[in-house]
Design an enzyme around this catalytic site. Structure first.
Site, PDB file in Angstrom:
ATOM      1  N   ASN A  83      -8.890  67.525 -51.998  1.00 19.94           N
ATOM      2  CA  ASN A  83      -7.595  67.090 -51.494  1.00 19.94           C
ATOM      3  C   ASN A  83      -6.504  67.102 -52.556  1.00 19.94           C
ATOM      4  OD1 ASN A  83      -9.565  64.937 -52.216  1.00 19.94           O
ATOM      5  ND2 ASN A  83      -7.731  63.671 -52.227  1.00 19.94           N
ATOM      6  N   THR A  98     -11.718  58.395 -43.189  1.00 22.85           N
ATOM      7  CA  THR A  98     -12.336  57.322 -43.969  1.00 22.85           C
ATOM      8  C   THR A  98     -13.537  56.738 -43.225  1.00 22.85           C
ATOM      9  OG1 THR A  98     -10.205  56.815 -44.977  1.00 22.85           O
ATOM     10  CG2 THR A  98     -11.891  55.098 -45.085  1.00 22.85           C
ATOM     11  N   CYS A 112      -3.627  58.936 -51.347  1.00 26.42           N
ATOM     12  CA  CYS A 112      -4.500  57.762 -51.317  1.00 26.42           C
ATOM     13  C   CYS A 112      -4.562  57.090 -52.674  1.00 26.42           C
ATOM     14  CB  CYS A 112      -5.884  58.153 -50.852  1.00 26.42           C
ATOM     15  SG  CYS A 112      -5.815  59.028 -49.296  1.00 26.42           S
TER      16      CYS A 112
HETATM   17  C1  LIG Z   1      -7.082  62.260 -45.996  1.00 27.20           C
HETATM   18  C2  LIG Z   1      -8.467  62.401 -46.445  1.00 27.20           C
HETATM   19  C3  LIG Z   1      -9.458  61.467 -46.066  1.00 27.20           C
HETATM   20  C4  LIG Z   1      -9.137  60.232 -45.286  1.00 27.20           C
HETATM   21  O1  LIG Z   1      -8.800  60.499 -43.958  1.00 27.20           O
HETATM   22  P1  LIG Z   1      -8.020  59.403 -43.097  1.00 27.20           P
HETATM   23  O2  LIG Z   1      -8.057  59.936 -41.712  1.00 27.20           O
HETATM   24  O3  LIG Z   1      -6.649  59.320 -43.644  1.00 27.20           O
HETATM   25  O4  LIG Z   1      -8.792  58.134 -43.227  1.00 27.20           O
HETATM   26  C5  LIG Z   1     -10.751  61.693 -46.485  1.00 27.20           C
HETATM   27  N1  LIG Z   1     -11.072  62.763 -47.209  1.00 27.20           N
HETATM   28  C6  LIG Z   1     -10.171  63.678 -47.594  1.00 27.20           C
HETATM   29  C7  LIG Z   1     -10.608  64.876 -48.381  1.00 27.20           C
HETATM   30  C8  LIG Z   1      -8.840  63.530 -47.223  1.00 27.20           C
HETATM   31  O5  LIG Z   1      -7.943  64.439 -47.619  1.00 27.20           O
END
Ligand SMILES: *Cc1c(COP(=O)(O)O)cnc(C)c1O
Length: 404
Positions: A159, A82, A344
């Site tokens: 994701n 993030t 998320c």
């Molecule tokens: C999990 C994820 C994030 C966020 O990463 P964090 O380390 O949890 O903040 C961002 N982009 C994608 C595609 C993700 O799968």
């Protein structure tokens, strides 16, 4: 880890939510241990205890750079995906001060919501549509680029549905645009960012050779600890700090280094890269077994996303008449961890923005599940999941029939 050891480690559950997070790899855990215990020095301190931490941080940076094919000084440590995503958007924005931001319609909230928030600061934000499989067309990207486009952000792999984007073709589009601008004497470059959080450590992923300007990654998605990540920033891209503080990360990211996290991330990525071919083959075989099993056992189910260009461990399925909410509840009772859409957006009542962008109806989107496997899963677990899901689908559908 043997299958039996993994089962006890996993408290007997079947863990099929590796897209949300992954367990810490054994190598990451043992690499981190000294830095959680005796080697607690601040990596910026001058005495030996500090130097030991500093050396560990730089070794991790070297490992990451080696895997990505970049220079170590192009890797900046952050608190995770993030922060990396937010930082990339801020870097593009700081350079331009205004302009047009282009992103795919299926970006993770860390990119999507961040870009949307830039509207309040006067930026124009435009979404690139995707096809039914969730893929961006490089031609459509080329057509949407304007003279004032400052940032093009397209994730490496999605994701939710696991679709892999044609990043090298998109990088070629960005390169052509920048060449045009160079010839016209325009100073403003178009920066290409890719959120590679789902890709790094899972599929071959090199930043430099592709001509990407910025790439985000997160340790906990590839067997590293939570709260550690990095942003690759190509040499030549003017870096602006997101977190202003001390002189860490060449004064571009203040804050005491998360030494154990960074060490764990380096170890996890080195391990993932070394085992990548084997892990990919294993995950693909398990995933295909799951897909074939579901197709045979759940009437009317559909597999979402590209069948060719997809993450090896990702299975995303729509089961009409089977709301994900009820299916997940029953899966949990059966000891199976899966998700609807992405972690998320869990808890959100709205149907997945990604699935809607791919042309699904709200009803279809509500009946979609994500099962993300890892090389640790076993054939037995896959068989049990297929059996359980088939029962759940039949039972929910029967209840709905009765209700009608
Ligand atoms: C999990 C994820 C994030 C966020 O990463 P964090 O380390 O949890 O903040 C961002 N982009 C994608 C595609 C993700 O799968």
């Amino acid at each position: 880890m043997t299958a039996a050891a993994w089962q006890s480690y996993n408290q007997g559950m079947i863990y099929l939510d590796n897209g949300a997070t992954t367990p810490l790899s054994e190598q990451a855990r043992s690499a981190m241990k000294p830095y959680l215990e005796d080697l607690y020095g601040n990596a910026m301190a001058v005495y030996r205890l500090g130097a030991q931490s500093r050396q560990a941080v730089e070794e991790a940076r070297g490992k990451i750079a080696a895997v990505l094919g970049t220079k170590p000084e192009e890797v900046y440590f952050t608190s995770g995906g993030t922060e990396s995503d937010n930082w990339a958007v801020e870097i593009a924005a700081a350079e331009a001060g205004g302009g047009h931001i282009l992103l795919s319609a299926v970006e993770h909230p860390a990119v999507y919501n961040k870009c949307m928030a830039m509207k309040a600061r006067g930026f124009t934000v435009e979404l690139l549509p995707v096809d039914q499989e969730g893929q961006v067309s490089p031609e459509a990207a080329a057509a949407a680029i304007r003279p004032d486009t400052i940032l093009l952000s397209v994730m490496t792999a999605n994701n939710e549905v696991g679709t892999i984007q044609p990043i090298s073709a998109i990088a070629a589009v960005a390169a052509r645009e920048n060449e045009k601008r160079r010839q016209a004497g325009t100073a403003q470059r178009l920066l290409l960012h890719t959120d590679a959080v789902q890709a790094v450590g899972h599929i071959p992923c090199t930043a430099a050779s592709l001509g990407i300007d910025m790439l985000s990654a997160s340790a906990h998605k590839f067997g590293g600890p939570k709260g550690a990540g990095f942003l690759y920033i190509r040499k030549g891209v003017p870096v602006h700090p997101l977190l202003i503080g001390g002189a860490q990360e060449r004064s571009m990211r203040g804050g005491t280094h998360n030494v154990p996290g960074i060490v764990g991330m380096g170890a996890a990525l080195a391990e993932a890269a070394a085992q990548m071919d084997a892990h990919m083959a294993r995950e693909k075989a398990l995933r295909d077994r799951l897909i074939d099993g579901l197709r045979a056992a759940v009437p009317g189910c559909r597999i979402n996303g590209s069948l060719q260009d997809r993450l090896p461990g990702c299975c995303h399925v729509t089961m009409p008449g089977v709301p994900a909410e009820s299916a997940l509840f029953r899966l949990d009772r059966a000891g199976i961890c899966a998700s609807a859409g992405s972690a998320c957006e869990a808890g959100a009542v709205r149907p997945s923005r990604t699935l809607l962008a791919m042309g699904q109806s709200e009803e279809e989107a509500r009946c979609s599940l994500r099962l993300t496997l890892s090389y640790r899963n076993t054939e037995d677990e896959i068989e049990e999941t297929v059996r359980t899901l088939a029962e759940i689908a039949a039972s929910i559908r029967a209840l709905q029939q009765e209700g009608k």
